[in-house]
Scaffold this motif. Structure first.
Motif, PDB file in Angstrom:
ATOM      1  N   GLU A   7       0.823  -1.245  -0.084  1.00  0.00           N
ATOM      2  CA  GLU A   7       0.093   0.000   0.114  1.00  0.00           C
ATOM      3  C   GLU A   7       0.981   1.169  -0.043  1.00  0.00           C
ATOM      4  O   GLU A   7       0.346   2.295  -0.289  1.00  0.00           O
ATOM      5  CB  GLU A   7      -0.923   0.207   1.293  1.00  0.00           C
ATOM      6  N   GLY A   8       2.237   1.154   0.178  1.00  0.00           N
ATOM      7  CA  GLY A   8       2.978   2.304   0.410  1.00  0.00           C
ATOM      8  C   GLY A   8       4.088   2.623   1.372  1.00  0.00           C
ATOM      9  O   GLY A   8       4.015   1.188   2.060  1.00  0.00           O
ATOM     10  N   SER A   9       4.794   3.599   1.484  1.00  0.00           N
ATOM     11  CA  SER A   9       5.573   3.495   2.356  1.00  0.00           C
ATOM     12  C   SER A   9       5.185   3.766   3.967  1.00  0.00           C
ATOM     13  O   SER A   9       3.946   4.176   4.078  1.00  0.00           O
ATOM     14  CB  SER A   9       6.436   4.932   2.245  1.00  0.00           C
ATOM     15  N   ILE A  10       5.961   3.756   4.878  1.00  0.00           N
ATOM     16  CA  ILE A  10       5.600   4.091   6.219  1.00  0.00           C
ATOM     17  C   ILE A  10       5.024   5.347   6.567  1.00  0.00           C
ATOM     18  O   ILE A  10       3.856   5.602   6.930  1.00  0.00           O
ATOM     19  CB  ILE A  10       6.637   3.762   7.477  1.00  0.00           C
ATOM     20  N   ILE A  21       1.446   5.327   5.104  1.00  0.00           N
ATOM     21  CA  ILE A  21       0.580   4.903   6.081  1.00  0.00           C
ATOM     22  C   ILE A  21       0.200   5.653   7.225  1.00  0.00           C
ATOM     23  O   ILE A  21      -1.018   5.530   7.701  1.00  0.00           O
ATOM     24  CB  ILE A  21       1.175   3.472   6.520  1.00  0.00           C
ATOM     25  N   VAL A  22       1.283   6.058   7.714  1.00  0.00           N
ATOM     26  CA  VAL A  22       0.865   7.175   8.782  1.00  0.00           C
ATOM     27  C   VAL A  22      -0.155   8.296   8.606  1.00  0.00           C
ATOM     28  O   VAL A  22      -1.066   8.597   9.310  1.00  0.00           O
ATOM     29  CB  VAL A  22       2.156   7.787   9.394  1.00  0.00           C
ATOM     30  N   GLN A  23       0.081   8.984   6.958  1.00  0.00           N
ATOM     31  CA  GLN A  23      -0.696   9.804   6.629  1.00  0.00           C
ATOM     32  C   GLN A  23      -2.192   9.329   6.447  1.00  0.00           C
ATOM     33  O   GLN A  23      -3.112  10.019   7.164  1.00  0.00           O
ATOM     34  CB  GLN A  23      -0.235  10.426   5.379  1.00  0.00           C
ATOM     35  N   LYS A  79      -8.331   9.095  11.295  1.00  0.00           N
ATOM     36  CA  LYS A  79      -8.797   9.765  12.277  1.00  0.00           C
ATOM     37  C   LYS A  79      -9.658  11.102  12.086  1.00  0.00           C
ATOM     38  O   LYS A  79     -10.508  11.307  13.157  1.00  0.00           O
ATOM     39  CB  LYS A  79      -7.504  10.020  13.295  1.00  0.00           C
ATOM     40  N   HIS A  80      -9.071  12.030  11.234  1.00  0.00           N
ATOM     41  CA  HIS A  80      -9.867  13.300  10.960  1.00  0.00           C
ATOM     42  C   HIS A  80     -11.376  13.041  10.520  1.00  0.00           C
ATOM     43  O   HIS A  80     -12.174  13.745  10.854  1.00  0.00           O
ATOM     44  CB  HIS A  80      -9.096  13.901  10.056  1.00  0.00           C
TER      45      HIS A  80
END
Length: 239
Positions: free
Chosen positions: A136-139, A142-144, A150-151
């Motif tokens: 799915e992509g980079s760390i 994933i964090v973003q 959450k928003h």
């Protein structure tokens, strides 16, 4: 041992006028390429549990032994460093470098925190596991995505709260209008059928404004709701 520096620091924003002085920092081994005793200034930031510090903060960072001839400084350390796990975080001014004063047995030590060890560890980990991220992509992505979700959840909760508040305000206003209308028509709450008439009017008015209640913005005006109630009571109270 060799003296490295003398530290003094204030006790934070609320106690800027109180200063802990003559904290002498001594190294166990002679320094290389450095001469003289530095004068360091700082300010108290917070207390910290040493057991919860990341591993990189306690390994390979410079550590000095603290000495002082001032009784007030000795009293401060005796009062604030009663337990070995507790540390006093001091931020150097200027520069922002962090020092942690803590007790080790009968001595007070000063741990210098730098990001160099952390950067080296991060670089080694990145080199060892270059493809540790998922498809799915980079760390970072994933964090973003996690933050975005959450928003979204937070906005949904706010909308739900706003909708609930609008519904509560609608019910309160509608109830007052119905009770007022029945009193004007001389229908006491002790009369047989009062509660049935009240509920029938309430349900009919709520049904009449069902589409407006679904809207996310704007309240139904008092005048509009009053007109609805009056129309319904005229119909239901004909007999």
């Amino acid at each position: 041992m060799e003296q490295v520096a003398v530290l003094k620091f204030t006790l934070g924003d609320r106690c800027e006028d109180i200063c802990i002085k003559d904290v002498q920092l001594w190294a166990s081994e002679p320094r290389q390429n450095e001469v003289g005793v530095k004068s360091l200034k700082g300010r108290f930031v917070q207390y910290v549990d040493l057991g919860k510090l990341p591993l990189w903060t306690t390994k390979h960072n410079a550590s000095w032994t603290c000495y002082t001839v001032r009784s007030s400084t000795l009293g401060y350390f005796a009062s604030k460093l009663k337990h070995n796990r507790r540390g006093i975080v001091v931020e150097l001014v200027p520069g922002g470098e962090l020092l942690v004063l803590h007790r080790r047995g009968s001595e007070v030590h000063c741990l210098r925190l730098t990001n160099e060890i952390k950067k080296q560890a991060d670089a080694q980990i990145a080199a060892l596991v270059p493809r540790a991220t998922s498809k799915e992509g980079s760390i970072d992505s994933i964090v973003q995505e996690s933050q975005r979700q959450k928003h979204v959840k937070a906005r949904a909760i706010r909308r739900s709260v706003q909708t609930s508040e609008r519904k509560i305000h609608f019910n309160e206003t509608l109830s007052k209008l119905i009770l007022g209308g029945l009193r004007l028509r001389g229908v006491p709450n002790t009369q047989v059928g009062f509660h049935k008439l009240y509920k029938m009017t309430f349900d009919a008015a709520e049904f009449a404004h069902r589409e407006e209640l679904k809207c996310k913005e704007g309240d139904i005006s008092f005048e509009t709701l009053q007109e609805t109630v009056e129309t319904l009571l005229k119909l239901f109270c004909k007999s």
